[in-house]
Design an enzyme around this catalytic site. Structure first.
Site: not given
Ligand code: PEP
Ligand code: MG
Length: 574
Positions: A194, A337, A435, A459, A506
């Site tokens: 992140h 989300r 995911e 993920d 996403c």
């Molecule tokens: C993902 O896992 O691709 C996603 C969009 O969620 P995050 O990156 O916040 O885990």
């Molecule tokens: Mg994710």
């Protein structure tokens, strides 16, 4: 001066030329030294002065947060101010300086160790976790005592400051949104951690997993950060500097050229309309969503609203934020989300978790185990749905039972609003993040019960390949183009088509222009990404011939060998 290069994993493009600023972990630097009896008063004064500086600094930060409409973070600062006045922090170290005749840094560090020990013995996990606030306050005091603070406020021109750190947490990166640093380099971290995702949203060149960066780079070294290649050049020669100034100009010109396609409709050469949606973390991101003309918000990562604060945002506070975001988007879709807390995204909601692992009690699992926390958020989202086109997205589903339980809680939240005669959109769509591999394999069953699907490739890659996305030691194995990952994405897109449900991606793959044609060829029509990637992806869409890319994408899907897949990707992008 000797010039040399070091390498890491590029996570955000662009070139920065500037001067290094090392961010230190002050706690690791504290050493003990004895002081003479005659110097005790001086040492005590030095400690008291540090307390005062930290107090003024916290008051200044709080004022700034309120000015920047980030008032939700202000209670976090209040807690730190309170701790600063606590005897354990403000008086005990003075006794230690006097009794042990030691330096002030050592006195506060010794006191901190004692406090942590006491916290660790507390049974209540929530209270136990409060120790992190004490650590942060002590670290601030130590930084002042070590003289780090003075260096920090010296930045005249933030855009030429290159931050070098061992690691930067997503919470710290979030605070960079209020700054305009030139670049950052960390010794740890993976491509899709992140921290890396936030770096891309900041739109500044960044490189992670640069081993030993803090040993090899000194403060105020002249640096070039090539975020495209993952190269850091330390003390470059004038010839190299000139070459990179030229590359930097070219890069900036390319970015400016892209602005020209901002208002062009996003269609393939076959006239098929493609939706480019935005991923956001905080309401302030709306500015760049508008600048890049997004078709809506495809992912609002609400957990960032829960970060950097000691307590959870209540229903009213969340409602106001969701309402303002949705109102600013007019009729365009806003996919909110629900809380995806846990793993590397630590919030006050995780305090009951002893082990906070990627396979642990995170995201929807955490929300279902804390129905009160979840219902508070659901009600806030539902109330905001009366003001625009909001959809709910559930993160990290792994079974249909979880989905059904979630839907039941949504229905209960609706009923409670109905009882109180509060308006909301009763037909609000509920989508699920795909995911977890188990869900991607059974995508058709989920497509049957959900209103839309959103593939979280960050993920999905992590769980399919068993690669921790934040661990730099395995980041070379994190491969979004692994044939197993591509097949799972393909399976999900097909499931969406079969049940006539919208499918978006996403995860970070959606914002990678090298993958746009492949994903279009696989039948994807909705891409959700950081606003900064939107125009470069649009450029790819505009030059895509659906027939050609479909054939090539099918060829890629039939391939197993990574080298073969790589060369077919080059071919599809020709
Ligand atoms: C993902 O896992 O691709 C996603 C969009 O969620 P995050 O990156 O916040 O885990
Ligand atoms: Mg994710």
């Amino acid at each position: 001066m000797v010039s040399f290069n070091i390498h890491g994993v590029p996570v955000s493009n662009g070139i920065a030329i500037g001067t290094s600023h090392l961010i230190s972990n002050a706690l690791l630097e504290v050493v003990q030294y004895d002081i003479k009896k005659t110097k005790i008063d001086f040492e005590v004064k030095r400690f008291k002065k540090a307390l005062l500086i930290v107090k003024n600094e916290l008051i200044r930060i709080k004022k700034q947060l309120l000015l920047d409409s980030n008032s939700q973070f202000a209670p976090f600062i209040d807690t730190h101010l309170m701790l600063l006045n606590d005897n354990n922090i403000s008086d005990e170290p003075i006794h230690t300086i006097k009794n042990q005749k030691c330096n002030a840094e050592w006195a506060i560090k010794t006191q901190l160790d004692l406090i942590i020990e006491r916290f660790n013995q507390i049974d209540d996990p929530y209270i136990r976790e409060r120790k992190h606030d004490v650590v942060q306050v002590a670290e601030r005091i130590i930084k002042v005592l070590l003289g780090h603070q003075k260096k920090k406020i010296k930045f005249k021109n933030e855009s030429s400051v290159i931050l070098v750190a061992q690691d930067i947490s997503p919470a710290d990166t979030l605070q960079f949104k209020n700054h305009k640093y030139g670049a950052f380099i960390t010794e740890m971290g993976g491509t899709n951690s992140h921290t890396a995702i936030l770096a891309r949203s900041l739109n500044i060149p960044s490189i992670v997993a640069v081993r030993n960066a803090k040993k090899l780079i000194k403060n105020n070294d002249s640096l070039i950060v090539d975020g495209n290649q993952g190269i850091v050049i330390i003390n470059p020669s004038s010839a190299i500097l000139e070459e990179y100034q030229y590359k930097q100009n070219l890069w900036e010109m390319e970015q400016k050229k892209l602005i020209k396609i901002r208002n062009i409709k996003c269609k393939t050469l076959g006239n098929e309309t493609i939706s480019l949606l935005a991923n956001i973390e905080v309401p302030d991101d709306i500015k760049s969503v508008k600048e890049n003309n997004a078709d809506g918000i495809g992912l609002f990562r609400t957990e960032f609203l829960f970060m950097n604060r000691p307590s959870l945002p209540d229903e009213e506070e969340q409602f106001k934020i969701y309402k303002s975001v949705t109102k600013s988007m007019g009729n365009l879709p806003v996919v909110i989300r629900t809380l995806d807390s846990g793993a590397d995204k630590n919030t006050a909601a995780d305090n009951n978790n002893k082990i906070n692992s990627v396979l642990g009690l995170r995201a929807i699992r955490l929300c279902l185990s804390e129905p009160h926390l979840f219902t508070t958020q659901l009600k806030a989202i539902l109330r905001a749905s009366a003001f625009g086109n909001i959809r709910i997205l559930i993160p990290m589903l792994s079974s249909l039972q979880e989905l059904r339980q979630t839907k039941m809680l949504i229905e209960r939240a609706k009923q409670s609003l109905k009882n109180s005669k509060i308006k909301f959109n009763d037909k609000i769509q509920v989508g699920g993040m795909i995911e977890v591999p188990a869900v991607a394999i059974n995508a058709d069953m989920f497509a049957n019960e959900l209103d839309f699907l959103s593939i979280g490739t960050n993920d999905l890659v992590q769980y399919t390949l068993a690669i921790d996305r934040t661990d730099d030691s395995v980041s070379h194995l994190y491969n979004s183009l692994h044939s197993a990952v591509l097949r799972l994405i393909d399976n999900t897109i097909k499931a969406g088509k079969k049940y006539n449900k919208e499918v978006a991606i996403c995860g970070e793959m959606a914002g990678d222009p090298k993958l746009t044609k492949l994903l279009l060829g696989m039948g994807l029509t909705q891409f959700s990404m950081h606003p900064a990637s939107m125009l470069i992806v649009k450029k790819q869409v505009l030059s895509s011939d659906p027939k050609k890319i479909k054939i090539k994408a099918n060829k890629i899907l039939r391939s197993i060998e990574p080298d073969n897949i790589e060369s077919l990707i080059q071919d599809i992008n020709k």
